[in-house]
Design a protein around this motif. Structure first.
Motif, PDB file in Angstrom:
ATOM      1  N   GLY A 191       0.827  -1.227  -0.213  1.00  0.00           N
ATOM      2  CA  GLY A 191       0.063   0.023  -0.121  1.00  0.00           C
ATOM      3  C   GLY A 191       0.760   1.218  -0.077  1.00  0.00           C
ATOM      4  O   GLY A 191       0.281   2.263   0.024  1.00  0.00           O
ATOM      5  N   MET A 192       2.110   1.207  -0.053  1.00  0.00           N
ATOM      6  CA  MET A 192       3.172   2.170   0.066  1.00  0.00           C
ATOM      7  C   MET A 192       2.825   3.219  -1.334  1.00  0.00           C
ATOM      8  O   MET A 192       2.989   4.372  -1.190  1.00  0.00           O
ATOM      9  CB  MET A 192       4.453   2.000   0.109  1.00  0.00           C
ATOM     10  N   ASN A 193       2.481   2.552  -2.348  1.00  0.00           N
ATOM     11  CA  ASN A 193       2.266   3.303  -3.532  1.00  0.00           C
ATOM     12  C   ASN A 193       0.934   4.204  -3.497  1.00  0.00           C
ATOM     13  O   ASN A 193       0.689   5.076  -4.448  1.00  0.00           O
ATOM     14  CB  ASN A 193       2.205   2.622  -4.702  1.00  0.00           C
TER      15      ASN A 193
ATOM     16  N   SER B 285      -0.108   9.153   0.317  1.00  0.00           N
ATOM     17  CA  SER B 285      -0.166  10.518  -0.418  1.00  0.00           C
ATOM     18  C   SER B 285       0.926  11.426   0.271  1.00  0.00           C
ATOM     19  O   SER B 285       1.119  12.605   0.127  1.00  0.00           O
ATOM     20  CB  SER B 285      -1.661  11.169  -0.534  1.00  0.00           C
ATOM     21  N   GLY B 286       1.159  10.979   1.612  1.00  0.00           N
ATOM     22  CA  GLY B 286       1.930  12.050   2.308  1.00  0.00           C
ATOM     23  C   GLY B 286       3.357  11.875   1.885  1.00  0.00           C
ATOM     24  O   GLY B 286       3.845  11.424   0.904  1.00  0.00           O
ATOM     25  N   GLU B 287       4.469  12.671   2.532  1.00  0.00           N
ATOM     26  CA  GLU B 287       5.821  12.772   2.391  1.00  0.00           C
ATOM     27  C   GLU B 287       6.494  11.410   3.020  1.00  0.00           C
ATOM     28  O   GLU B 287       6.273  11.155   3.902  1.00  0.00           O
ATOM     29  CB  GLU B 287       6.268  14.044   2.995  1.00  0.00           C
TER      30      GLU B 287
END
Length: 263
Positions: free
Chosen positions: A167-169, A172-174
């Motif tokens: 789910g890293m992709n 939406s954060g930094e």
């Protein structure tokens, strides 16, 4: 076959830069190798580094709290008495900015930059049996040749491992990595921050991020153990005492099983 390769892909080998020594890396080891080979042995030397400046580990690792866990007095060069006397460490355990400033000072002090090519990554090395030279290829397609190659890359400057979290992709954060922290300031004030890992870098960065973040969550797989650093400013009287005893301190270091005797 190597001669054919030179002719078909690189043209006349005589047009390829030719040195006695090629040094890979411009950190602590690379700078000293360049200085030693060029200024003491009189060899032609060219150092290459993928970074945009000197420093090696300390060029890339700029995360908040980055600091050496070896005392500054020991974490420094001993080849020049003038350098030892002129440089003033400000802390017992130097921070990344101070160590990087020291290495830049060394590069300028001994005019090393004229023999360093930055932003250049070594991509290949092929031994030319007939010429008794190394043919070194770079990521931009250029090449150079040398009889000797010194690898001064160290264990900490390679491209960092990027974890493949599910789910890293979709996040939406930094996302930042301590091994490749941006050179510009990162503003984390008032933000929700998660730090994954509590190794040496994690321990250092957590302490600094906690001062600014609105919420800080630390994810730890295995409990770690750390002792108090015992850092503090190096007062002038202590520095003066060290500079009077540098030769004895260096001798003790060379005969100590860890190389770091008490000062």
């Amino acid at each position: 076959m190597l001669s054919n390769l030179n002719q078909t892909k690189m043209g006349d080998a005589t047009q390829v830069p030719n040195f006695d020594v090629i040094v890979i890396g411009a950190g602590f080891a690379g700078l000293y190798a360049l200085y030693r080979m060029r200024d003491h042995l009189g060899l032609t030397v060219r150092a290459y580094d993928s970074a945009g400046g000197v420093g090696g580990t300390w060029y890339w690792n700029r995360y908040p709290g980055a600091r050496c866990d070896i005392e500054s007095i020991h974490y420094s060069y001993s080849f020049s008495e003038k350098l030892q006397q002129e440089w003033e460490w400000t802390e017992r355990y130097a921070s990344q900015p101070e160590i990087l400033a020291y290495l830049n000072h060394v590069a300028d002090r001994f005019d090393l930059r004229r023999d360093i090519q930055f932003n250049t990554r070594v991509a290949s090395m092929v031994w030319d049996e007939e010429a008794h030279q190394w043919q070194v290829g770079f990521d931009d397609g250029n090449t150079a040749r040398a009889r000797w190659v010194i690898s001064a890359t160290g264990p900490l400057t390679a491209a960092p491992h990027v974890p493949d979290f599910a789910g890293m992709n979709k996040f939406s954060g930094e996302v930042y990595m301590t091994a490749r922290w941006p050179h510009q300031d990162v503003d984390l004030k008032g933000k929700r921050v998660a730090v994954i890992g509590t190794g040496p870098s994690g321990i250092q960065v957590i302490q600094e991020i906690a001062k600014d973040a609105a919420y800080l969550t630390v994810f730890q797989r295995t409990a770690d153990y750390a002792t108090p650093l015992g850092n503090g400013p190096l007062v002038p009287s202590e520095l003066a005492s060290v500079k009077k005893r540098y030769s004895k301190i260096r001798e003790a270091a060379r005969n100590h099983f860890l190389g770091i005797p008490p000062i």
